[in-house]
Design a protein around this motif. Structure first.
Motif, PDB file in Angstrom:
ATOM      1  N   SER A 484       0.808  -1.226   0.000  1.00 40.03           N
ATOM      2  CA  SER A 484       0.000   0.000   0.000  1.00 40.03           C
ATOM      3  C   SER A 484       0.836   1.268   0.000  1.00 40.03           C
ATOM      4  O   SER A 484       0.277   2.361   0.044  1.00 40.03           O
ATOM      5  CB  SER A 484      -0.918   0.012   1.231  1.00 40.03           C
ATOM      6  OG  SER A 484      -0.156  -0.106   2.413  1.00 40.03           O
ATOM      7  N   ALA A 485       2.158   1.147  -0.015  1.00 42.53           N
ATOM      8  CA  ALA A 485       3.093   2.270  -0.144  1.00 42.53           C
ATOM      9  C   ALA A 485       3.151   3.141   1.101  1.00 42.53           C
ATOM     10  O   ALA A 485       4.209   3.354   1.673  1.00 42.53           O
ATOM     11  CB  ALA A 485       2.782   3.120  -1.376  1.00 42.53           C
ATOM     12  N   LEU A 491      -5.300   2.899   4.272  1.00 45.70           N
ATOM     13  CA  LEU A 491      -6.680   3.261   4.573  1.00 45.70           C
ATOM     14  C   LEU A 491      -7.574   3.056   3.363  1.00 45.70           C
ATOM     15  O   LEU A 491      -8.709   2.572   3.476  1.00 45.70           O
ATOM     16  CB  LEU A 491      -6.734   4.711   5.056  1.00 45.70           C
ATOM     17  CG  LEU A 491      -8.002   5.145   5.787  1.00 45.70           C
ATOM     18  CD1 LEU A 491      -8.293   4.242   6.968  1.00 45.70           C
ATOM     19  CD2 LEU A 491      -7.870   6.597   6.237  1.00 45.70           C
ATOM     20  N   LEU A 492      -7.083   3.405   2.183  1.00 46.75           N
ATOM     21  CA  LEU A 492      -7.868   3.187   0.965  1.00 46.75           C
ATOM     22  C   LEU A 492      -8.067   1.693   0.695  1.00 46.75           C
ATOM     23  O   LEU A 492      -9.143   1.276   0.262  1.00 46.75           O
ATOM     24  CB  LEU A 492      -7.168   3.860  -0.219  1.00 46.75           C
ATOM     25  CG  LEU A 492      -7.154   5.388  -0.221  1.00 46.75           C
ATOM     26  CD1 LEU A 492      -6.331   5.916  -1.388  1.00 46.75           C
ATOM     27  CD2 LEU A 492      -8.567   5.941  -0.274  1.00 46.75           C
ATOM     28  N   ALA A 493      -7.025   0.888   0.946  1.00 49.35           N
ATOM     29  CA  ALA A 493      -7.152  -0.558   0.723  1.00 49.35           C
ATOM     30  C   ALA A 493      -8.168  -1.168   1.677  1.00 49.35           C
ATOM     31  O   ALA A 493      -8.953  -2.042   1.288  1.00 49.35           O
ATOM     32  CB  ALA A 493      -5.788  -1.222   0.893  1.00 49.35           C
ATOM     33  N   THR A 628      -2.739  -8.907   4.712  1.00 48.36           N
ATOM     34  CA  THR A 628      -1.703  -8.128   5.384  1.00 48.36           C
ATOM     35  C   THR A 628      -1.340  -6.938   4.513  1.00 48.36           C
ATOM     36  O   THR A 628      -0.922  -7.100   3.361  1.00 48.36           O
ATOM     37  CB  THR A 628      -0.454  -8.990   5.635  1.00 48.36           C
ATOM     38  OG1 THR A 628      -0.817 -10.111   6.443  1.00 48.36           O
ATOM     39  CG2 THR A 628       0.612  -8.185   6.352  1.00 48.36           C
ATOM     40  N   LEU A 629      -1.527  -5.737   5.052  1.00 50.26           N
ATOM     41  CA  LEU A 629      -1.181  -4.499   4.363  1.00 50.26           C
ATOM     42  C   LEU A 629       0.195  -4.046   4.839  1.00 50.26           C
ATOM     43  O   LEU A 629       0.412  -3.899   6.044  1.00 50.26           O
ATOM     44  CB  LEU A 629      -2.225  -3.418   4.648  1.00 50.26           C
ATOM     45  CG  LEU A 629      -3.690  -3.791   4.369  1.00 50.26           C
ATOM     46  CD1 LEU A 629      -4.614  -2.670   4.812  1.00 50.26           C
ATOM     47  CD2 LEU A 629      -3.898  -4.120   2.905  1.00 50.26           C
ATOM     48  N   GLU A 632       6.010   1.115   3.062  1.00 48.93           N
ATOM     49  CA  GLU A 632       7.451   1.189   2.863  1.00 48.93           C
ATOM     50  C   GLU A 632       8.210   0.964   4.165  1.00 48.93           C
ATOM     51  O   GLU A 632       9.301   0.386   4.164  1.00 48.93           O
ATOM     52  CB  GLU A 632       7.808   2.564   2.287  1.00 48.93           C
ATOM     53  CG  GLU A 632       9.258   2.729   1.897  1.00 48.93           C
ATOM     54  CD  GLU A 632       9.524   4.075   1.261  1.00 48.93           C
ATOM     55  OE1 GLU A 632      10.703   4.355   0.973  1.00 48.93           O
ATOM     56  OE2 GLU A 632       8.561   4.838   1.068  1.00 48.93           O
ATOM     57  N   GLU A 633       7.628   1.409   5.284  1.00 43.34           N
ATOM     58  CA  GLU A 633       8.298   1.226   6.576  1.00 43.34           C
ATOM     59  C   GLU A 633       8.351  -0.237   7.005  1.00 43.34           C
ATOM     60  O   GLU A 633       9.143  -0.603   7.885  1.00 43.34           O
ATOM     61  CB  GLU A 633       7.579   2.037   7.660  1.00 43.34           C
ATOM     62  CG  GLU A 633       7.597   3.541   7.446  1.00 43.34           C
ATOM     63  CD  GLU A 633       6.485   3.983   6.512  1.00 43.34           C
ATOM     64  OE1 GLU A 633       5.644   3.120   6.160  1.00 43.34           O
ATOM     65  OE2 GLU A 633       6.451   5.175   6.128  1.00 43.34           O
ATOM     66  N   ASP A 634       7.511  -1.096   6.420  1.00 43.53           N
ATOM     67  CA  ASP A 634       7.424  -2.495   6.822  1.00 43.53           C
ATOM     68  C   ASP A 634       8.343  -3.421   6.034  1.00 43.53           C
ATOM     69  O   ASP A 634       8.489  -4.591   6.407  1.00 43.53           O
ATOM     70  CB  ASP A 634       5.983  -2.994   6.683  1.00 43.53           C
ATOM     71  CG  ASP A 634       5.003  -2.144   7.458  1.00 43.53           C
ATOM     72  OD1 ASP A 634       5.354  -1.747   8.587  1.00 43.53           O
ATOM     73  OD2 ASP A 634       3.902  -1.885   6.945  1.00 43.53           O
ATOM     74  N   LEU A 635       8.928  -2.937   4.967  1.00 42.51           N
ATOM     75  CA  LEU A 635       9.707  -3.807   4.092  1.00 42.51           C
ATOM     76  C   LEU A 635      10.879  -4.483   4.804  1.00 42.51           C
ATOM     77  O   LEU A 635      11.141  -5.672   4.558  1.00 42.51           O
ATOM     78  CB  LEU A 635      10.212  -3.010   2.880  1.00 42.51           C
ATOM     79  CG  LEU A 635       9.134  -2.577   1.882  1.00 42.51           C
ATOM     80  CD1 LEU A 635       9.756  -1.737   0.772  1.00 42.51           C
ATOM     81  CD2 LEU A 635       8.444  -3.792   1.286  1.00 42.51           C
TER      82      LEU A 635
END
Length: 744
Positions: A484-485, A491-493, A628-629, A632-635
């Motif tokens: 989701s970037a 939130l949109l997803a 799971t969404l 970038e912070e999760d990569l």
């Protein structure tokens, strides 16, 4: 006999009476009803277990009318002149065309023989040989290993024993590890194929057997079919300690409650003098520890169902309760437990077991807890046991979600409870869906220390029971990883899942990229402020005609017990469709009708992901979805979760694709270091911690759809209102201070 050509031509037609088209099976959801089978592995491959489970659910009935679940009646055999696809009545044709019907008749006869009853109880199955037991357990992916034996392991062989001068310390350790590995023995007990075998084989109480049947339990799951024979067998007078690792939703609660209830009833058959001579004083007999109040409350509810009419009391420990109270008649500070375990009046015991008022309040002493089984969270029980140097009456200690209870967060509290149970007859069982090697080592060391400190402690073996692959998610769940970037994309997803813009009509609509999640489902966040903010953002995503904001709720640890119970009740009733929560509900809580789980924030570990997604697809139900969404912070922290998803998809037989993990993604994701894993488990993603959103760049992780300009104007209006109110208070204070009093 004259051949009927129309009967032959109509044998293979299975058309719908209304449309004339082949019937398409309806889509499966976890909330669509009872599961076809409670087991996860092996029930479609083993002939013996398939026959037993089908018989337990739908016993065959003899009659002309076909019943639901009964095998179809055997049709008339075809004459040779109408067998166009055979070999003209040869032996091969008979084998191909008639062996199936003969096999069905033989299975029905075996089923009638095995399900025969004696005085209302099912006949125990014949003793299986070791090869048959091994085959059934392997088909169900059950592995039982002896971690600690009754006897001291044999010394090393002479050829393995070398001089210390000729080898290094590292080689010696490797040799010792190899010897310990060789010393581990695998067990193959006879599996329990039906709950009706409990009474004739293990002599459990008739009332307990009736309660089990009343709750609708017929076929045991994998962990139940392997654990119950181990924990109920008393031929040698001893039952082992057990460390059980089984998937989420596999029935671990029932697997440890039945042996505890049965053991307490066997203890209560003895006289009060016997119990006092053995244990020293009266008191509760079992302690069950759970990490959260919701899980503890669920265990109490299940325990009370099994204890109905047996005289066994199951109590949920709450704040203010004191298990150990000081005697008023003694001034030397002695401690007693004011509870008579062995009640002679059965009618009075039955009435007390159904009574909710299980505590008696005394103004000068405190709250007395009268119970046989105590269920509590660690801290609450530690406070209740603060006045007790030891509990010699505890025979059963159960740690549910043991990997969390022995984690550094709860380790000291759990070990203090464990050490308080000083009975030499203590039996310990640990249960969880994920269990690391450090937990296993800690368990073995703790048991070894107890044996070394007290020579009278029973030397019982420590068994490890593993169902399926360790540290893997359920193969019945469909997993989806969606990039989701940023926070706005998340939130949109999520809103797209709530109200999709592109309808989907495929058979696997739940797992298609453009489909919505069918409520009810859970949404997990990292922190409480994020859960509150997310619930406020999506409460208007459901149309008013469907209930609107009443269908969305938030549950977290800062809420009072009353509000938490109210939210849980509304969610179980179906009044709440979307429940936003933290990891408070990630473990143990049983929601059998949950259709999906959304990880709005990635979990802090692979074990956390396994437990989160395990809220759906429970008890063998199919159709659950885990979304799971990740931004970038999760990569940097996503690869352990992707590995779990890939292993689950491989076990399910899928080859990745839209709902799985593709090979290029696994290769592209960075591998986090041990330090990064440790910090993530301890603190989560640093950018989403409380207080970080207000700092520089905090807007990237803020859950909000408002622009920066709108938020700035809101802050200005809020500051203006606060300044005006502050000025009014200052003016009011000046007027009061200017009053000099009345003149003389």
């Amino acid at each position: 006999m004259a051949a009927d050509i129309f009967k032959l031509l109509s044998r293979s037609t299975k058309l719908s009476k209304s449309t004339g088209q082949p019937q398409v099976p309806s889509q499966k959801f976890p909330s669509s009803g009872e599961p076809a089978h409670p087991q996860i592995f092996g029930h479609s491959t083993s002939e013996d277990t398939t026959l037993a489970t089908e018989t337990a659910y739908n016993p065959p009935k003899i009659g002309r009318k076909r019943k639901r679940g009964q095998a179809a009646p055997v049709e008339d055999e075809l004459p040779a002149e109408l067998d166009f696809f055979g070999a003209g009545g040869t032996t091969d044709n008979i084998a191909n065309g008639r062996d199936k019907a003969r096999l069905e008749r033989e299975q029905d006869q075996r089923a009638l023989k095995n399900v025969g009853t004696v005085n209302g109880d099912e006949k125990p199955q014949e003793e299986m040989d070791e090869d048959k037991r091994r085959r059934i357990l392997r088909e169900h992916k059950v592995k039982i290993t002896v971690l600690e034996e009754w006897k001291i392991p044999e010394p090393l062989k002479p050829q393995e024993r070398k001089s210390k001068k000729k080898r290094k310390h590292k080689e010696e350790e490797e040799l010792l590890k190899a010897a310990k590995k060789k010393a581990k023995i695998q067990l193959y007990p006879q599996p329990l194929l039906s709950f009706r075998e409990l009474r004739p084989r293990y002599n459990i109480s008739r009332r307990l057997a009736e309660n089990i049947e009343e709750q609708g339990y017929a076929v045991p799951t994998e962990v139940q079919m392997a654990a119950l024979p181990l924990l109920l067998e008393r031929d040698d007078g001893q039952t082992p300690d057990i460390l059980s690792v089984a998937p989420t939703g596999s029935g671990k609660t029932l697997a440890f409650l039945i042996p505890v209830m049965d053991g307490i009833m066997h203890l209560r058959k003895g006289s009060s003098v016997e119990i006092q001579e053995r244990d020293g004083e009266d008191g509760p007999l079992a302690i069950i520890v759970a990490p959260t109040k919701e899980l503890a409350s669920q265990i109490v509810n299940e325990g009370r169902k099994l204890a109905k009419g047996t005289g066994i009391k199951v109590t949920l420990m709450k704040k203010g309760m004191e298990l150990i109270v000081r005697s008023q008649s003694k001034t030397n500070g002695s401690i007693r437990v004011p509870h008579d375990l062995n009640q002679n009046n059965n009618e009075e015991a039955d009435d007390d077991s159904d009574d909710e008022g299980e505590t008696e309040r005394q103004s000068s002493v405190g709250t007395r807890v009268k119970s046989h089984v105590l269920v509590s969270t660690p801290l609450t029980l530690v406070h209740a046991l603060s006045a007790a140097p030891s509990l010699p009456t505890i025979h059963y200690l159960v740690l549910d979600e043991a990997d969390v209870l022995l984690d550094p967060l709860f380790r000291d509290q759990t070990l203090s409870i464990w050490n308080t149970c000083s009975s030499p007859h203590l039996r310990v069982s640990l249960w969880s869906a994920t269990m690391g090697s450090n937990i296993e080592a800690l368990t073995r060391n703790t048991i070894a220390e107890r044996h070394s400190m007290n020579a009278e402690t029973d030397r019982t073996p420590l068994l490890r029971l593993v169902v399926g692959l360790r540290d893997t998610a359920l193969p019945t769940i469909h997993h989806k990883l969606i990039y989701s970037a940023n926070e706005q994309g998340k939130l949109l997803a999520l809103r797209q899942l709530l109200r999709p813009t592109v309808p989907s009509t495929s058979k696997d609509s739940l797992t298609s990229p453009s489909a919505s999640l069918r409520p009810p489902f859970l949404v997990f966040t990292q922190t409480i402020p994020r859960a509150l903010a997310l619930a406020a953002e999506i409460q208007h995503s459901i149309p008013p005609s469907a209930g609107g904001e009443l269908r969305v709720a938030c549950l977290h640890a800062d809420m009072s017990d009353t509000k938490r119970d109210d939210v849980m009740t509304r969610f179980r009733k179906g009044e709440v469709w979307v429940l936003v929560t933290t990891d408070l509900l990630a473990r143990g809580v049983d929601f059998r009708g949950i259709n999906g789980v959304v990880n709005y924030d990635i979990p802090t570990s692979a074990a956390g992901y396994i437990h989160r997604v395990g809220r759906t697809g429970r008890a063998g139900r199919e159709g659950g979805v885990a979304v799971t969404l990740y931004a970038e912070e999760d990569l940097p922290f996503l690869k352990p979760i992707a590995n779990v998803v890939a292993a689950s998809e491989k076990a399910r037989g899928a080859d990745g694709g839209a709902e799985g993990v593709q090979e290029w993604l696994l290769n592209a994701l960075p591998t986090p270091s041990k330090r990064e894993k440790k910090m993530l488990k301890k603190r989560g993603v640093e950018a989403r911690r409380p207080g970080m959103e207000s700092g520089k760049g905090g807007g990237k992780v803020r859950i909000s759809t408002k622009s920066g300009f709108e938020r700035k104007m809101e802050h200005r209006r809020r500051d203006a209102v606060n300044a005006r109110r502050r000025k009014e208070r200052e003016q009011a204070g000046e007027d009061e201070s200017g009053f000099d009093g009345f003149d003389d």
